[in-house]
Scaffold this motif. Structure first.
Motif, PDB file in Angstrom:
ATOM      1  N   LEU A  49       0.828  -1.208   0.000  1.00  0.00           N
ATOM      2  CA  LEU A  49       0.000   0.000   0.000  1.00  0.00           C
ATOM      3  C   LEU A  49       0.863   1.260   0.000  1.00  0.00           C
ATOM      4  N   VAL A  50       1.926   1.242   0.795  1.00  0.00           N
ATOM      5  CA  VAL A  50       2.826   2.403   0.860  1.00  0.00           C
ATOM      6  C   VAL A  50       3.488   2.644  -0.490  1.00  0.00           C
ATOM      7  N   ILE A  51       3.945   1.588  -1.138  1.00  0.00           N
ATOM      8  CA  ILE A  51       4.597   1.725  -2.449  1.00  0.00           C
ATOM      9  C   ILE A  51       3.620   2.259  -3.492  1.00  0.00           C
ATOM     10  N   ILE A  52       2.387   1.754  -3.471  1.00  0.00           N
ATOM     11  CA  ILE A  52       1.379   2.203  -4.433  1.00  0.00           C
ATOM     12  C   ILE A  52       1.088   3.694  -4.276  1.00  0.00           C
ATOM     13  N   VAL A  53       0.975   4.149  -3.036  1.00  0.00           N
ATOM     14  CA  VAL A  53       0.617   5.544  -2.766  1.00  0.00           C
ATOM     15  C   VAL A  53       1.792   6.488  -3.013  1.00  0.00           C
ATOM     16  N   THR A  54       2.999   6.073  -2.660  1.00  0.00           N
ATOM     17  CA  THR A  54       4.144   6.991  -2.724  1.00  0.00           C
ATOM     18  C   THR A  54       4.801   7.077  -4.101  1.00  0.00           C
ATOM     19  N   THR A  55       4.647   6.055  -4.926  1.00  0.00           N
ATOM     20  CA  THR A  55       5.305   6.065  -6.237  1.00  0.00           C
ATOM     21  C   THR A  55       4.914   7.270  -7.091  1.00  0.00           C
TER      22      THR A  55
END
Length: 263
Positions: free
Chosen positions: A96-102
């Motif tokens: 979830l963090v990777i999806i949001v921050t990319t």
């Protein structure tokens, strides 16, 4: 365990956690004049807007995943199921963090323009988001220690982190005179090392297993909380955005402090 013993045990752990948190607040208060001198008003304004960007990303990820982890952990007495819940939740948080921050990393200049009114400060956004990734992905690993009721251990780690973080801030902000950039470097180093330690501790105990069913249950549990989180974000950050837009970064910190006193 009797109800009286349970209450005493809960109070003991709360007191230990609270003491460590109060010490951190006290150190931050003592250091405030030093940071104010080196960061100046504009620096605090930049940090305030960075906090707004990070708060928005936290909102998009959701606050309820840690709570969901606690619920599904205690829902079962099976140790294998419990370990799978912890591991699956940690991995889910990472994705979830990777999806949001990319997208924020890819469009850092545009985000910087929206946040600061300057696209050439995109490197501030990159450093802040990298620290955010390390910090957010460590939340459930840290929560595992809370579940284990190892309050003394976690408080000791928190105190060590406090001393380390304070040393980094003094080195980058005061000694090297790097201002906001120094603050961001210190935050990134602190968050990465803390995240590595927390993941090593938790995953060594529970293993690395991902259960899609558990992940779906966690998301289903946390999604209904989203409207409340949106309201919290708007309440806490709307005035900050308006002040930055109409009055500039250098006045943001003073007016924000004044408004907080009025509330």
């Amino acid at each position: 365990m009797s109800s009286v013993s349970h209450i005493k045990n809960t109070f003991k752990h709360a007191l230990i956690y609270g003491s460590a948190g109060l010490l951190g607040k006290a150190v931050g208060f003592v250091m405030l004049p030093i940071y104010s001198h080196h960061l100046q008003a504009e620096g605090y304004g930049v940090i305030g807007m960075i906090d707004t960007v990070l708060s928005l990303m936290t909102l998009m990820i959701g606050y309820g995943i840690a709570g969901a982890m606690n619920r599904f952990y205690y829902e079962s007495d099976d140790p294998v199921r419990r370990r799978t819940v912890v591991s699956s939740t940690i991995i889910l948080m990472f994705f979830l963090v990777i999806i949001v921050t990319t997208p924020v990393l890819l469009f850092n200049k545009q985000v910087a323009w929206l946040a600061f009114g300057r696209s050439d400060w995109g490197h501030y956004i990159i450093l802040a988001v990298l620290a955010f990734i390390a910090s957010m992905t460590s939340k459930n690993a840290e929560n595992y220690i809370l579940i284990q009721q190892r309050s003394l251990f976690l408080s000791l780690i928190s105190l060590i982190r406090l001393v380390f973080s304070l040393s980094l801030n003094i080195y980058f902000i005061v000694y090297l005179q790097m201002g906001v950039l120094g603050y961001l470097y210190a935050s990134l180093i602190d968050a990465v090392l803390y995240s590595i330690f927390m993941h090593f501790f938790a995953l060594r105990a529970v293993g690395l297993v991902f259960d899609k069913g558990i992940a779906k249950e966690v998301l289903k549990f946390s999604m209904p909380m989203l409207p409340g989180y949106v309201a919290m974000f708007v309440r806490g950050n709307a005035d900050r955005v308006l002040l930055r837009t109409f009055l500039g970064l250098h006045r943001l910190v003073f007016l924000k402090s004044y408004l907080s006193l009025l509330h």
